[in-house]
Design a protein around this motif. Structure first.
Motif, PDB file in Angstrom:
ATOM      1  N   UNK A  92       0.896  -1.153   0.000  1.00 29.71           N
ATOM      2  CA  UNK A  92       0.000   0.000   0.000  1.00 29.71           C
ATOM      3  C   UNK A  92       0.935   1.204   0.000  1.00 29.71           C
ATOM      4  N   UNK A  93       0.726   2.178  -0.872  1.00 28.21           N
ATOM      5  CA  UNK A  93       1.680   3.309  -0.933  1.00 28.21           C
ATOM      6  C   UNK A  93       0.954   4.645  -1.030  1.00 28.21           C
ATOM      7  N   UNK A  94       1.681   5.683  -0.606  1.00 24.67           N
ATOM      8  CA  UNK A  94       1.143   7.039  -0.683  1.00 24.67           C
ATOM      9  C   UNK A  94       2.331   7.997  -0.683  1.00 24.67           C
ATOM     10  N   UNK A  95       2.194   9.196  -1.230  1.00 26.07           N
ATOM     11  CA  UNK A  95       3.327  10.131  -1.146  1.00 26.07           C
ATOM     12  C   UNK A  95       3.074  11.189  -0.094  1.00 26.07           C
ATOM     13  N   UNK A  96       4.137  11.501   0.645  1.00 30.11           N
ATOM     14  CA  UNK A  96       4.044  12.439   1.763  1.00 30.11           C
ATOM     15  C   UNK A  96       5.138  13.495   1.627  1.00 30.11           C
ATOM     16  N   UNK A  97       4.726  14.761   1.648  1.00 30.67           N
ATOM     17  CA  UNK A  97       5.710  15.846   1.647  1.00 30.67           C
ATOM     18  C   UNK A  97       6.125  16.109   3.088  1.00 30.67           C
ATOM     19  N   UNK A  98       7.437  16.018   3.348  1.00 28.15           N
ATOM     20  CA  UNK A  98       7.914  16.189   4.714  1.00 28.15           C
ATOM     21  C   UNK A  98       8.145  17.660   5.047  1.00 28.15           C
ATOM     22  N   UNK A  99       7.499  18.098   6.121  1.00 25.01           N
ATOM     23  CA  UNK A  99       7.595  19.489   6.575  1.00 25.01           C
ATOM     24  C   UNK A  99       9.019  19.832   6.987  1.00 25.01           C
ATOM     25  N   UNK A 137      -3.518   7.765   6.658  1.00 20.46           N
ATOM     26  CA  UNK A 137      -4.953   7.492   6.492  1.00 20.46           C
ATOM     27  C   UNK A 137      -5.200   6.886   5.108  1.00 20.46           C
ATOM     28  N   UNK A 138      -4.508   7.422   4.098  1.00 25.89           N
ATOM     29  CA  UNK A 138      -4.682   6.899   2.733  1.00 25.89           C
ATOM     30  C   UNK A 138      -4.247   5.431   2.629  1.00 25.89           C
ATOM     31  N   UNK A 166      -9.437  16.520  10.271  1.00 23.41           N
ATOM     32  CA  UNK A 166     -10.856  16.530  10.666  1.00 23.41           C
ATOM     33  C   UNK A 166     -11.756  16.647   9.431  1.00 23.41           C
ATOM     34  N   UNK A 167     -11.302  17.415   8.436  1.00 25.95           N
ATOM     35  CA  UNK A 167     -12.079  17.534   7.197  1.00 25.95           C
ATOM     36  C   UNK A 167     -12.155  16.200   6.450  1.00 25.95           C
ATOM     37  N   UNK A 168     -11.190  15.309   6.718  1.00 30.25           N
ATOM     38  CA  UNK A 168     -11.246  13.969   6.108  1.00 30.25           C
ATOM     39  C   UNK A 168     -12.176  13.061   6.909  1.00 30.25           C
TER      40      UNK A 168
END
Ligand code: 5GP
Length: 193
Positions: A92-99, A137-138, A166-168
């Motif tokens: 399962x994969x997703x892309x995340x931009x690191x702050x 979550x994705x 919360x909007x999700x």
């Protein structure tokens, strides 16, 4: 959580206007007594929720998440930021931009560890703009699992992460909530647990 807020006040260091360094007890060196209390606080808060797995993102979410998992008696899944040669199965994969690193990582979990029967508690060290939590979550959604909540050790409430999550439709529970890091001072909101 009073003990956590006290420790942030004592040992937290402000970098610029929006980054908090807590490397002496959470993100680099870990204080096992404090972080065990943090993990146990999540466990007691979610004791009545039907959590079947905890999911975190390597690296700094692992310590609090493992204590919470031990107390709740459920497995911990550590989402990976880079693909290991040993991960040969379906992912399962997703892309995340690191702050903090200002780069995009492909995060992944082996699909064999999550199913549509699972009820997941996501735990992470910080909530800033919400990208890490959103990516986790994705991953859970791809498996058809239900996300019970996102548990955060330190939320920077002046950034947009909580609103995004919360909007999700996902509940956020943060043990320490920071209102501002401006003028060299750390100011707090009331924590959720
Ligand atoms: P977000 O994805 O919510 O924008 O950022 C959360 C991730 O970035 C966390 O997993 C944490 O690793 C890192 N992060 C964000 N803000 C801070 C901060 O102020 N201090 C530290 N040490 N890490 C942070």
């Amino acid at each position: 959580m009073k003990e956590l807020v006290n420790r942030i006040e004592k040992d937290g260091r402000i970098l610029g206007e929006d980054v908090l360094k807590v490397d002496s007890f959470l993100t680099h060196q870990v204080d096992p007594l404090l972080i065990k209390q943090v993990g146990y606080r999540f466990a007691s808060h979610f004791a009545e929720a039907k959590v079947s797995k905890i999911v975190t993102l390597e690296t700094s979410g692992i310590a609090p998440a493992v204590f919470a998992a031990e107390k709740l008696g459920v497995p911990l899944i550590i989402a990976r930021k880079s693909k290991s040669l040993t991960m040969k199965e379906e992912l399962l994969t997703s892309s995340v931009y690191s702050f903090t690193k200002q780069e995009t990582n492909q995060i992944s979990i082996s699909s064999k560890f999550l199913s549509k029967e699972d009820h997941v508690l996501i735990i992470d060290d910080f909530l800033a703009n919400g990208q890490a939590a959103k990516g986790l979550i994705e991953l859970c959604s791809q498996a058809g699992a239900t996300v019970e909540a996102v548990g955060i050790v330190i939320e920077k409430s002046f950034q947009e992460g909580r609103q995004l999550i919360e909007d999700m439709g996902t509940n956020v529970v943060s043990l320490a909530r920071i209102a501002s890091l401006g003028d060299g001072a750390i100011s707090f909101l009331e924590g959720d647990a």
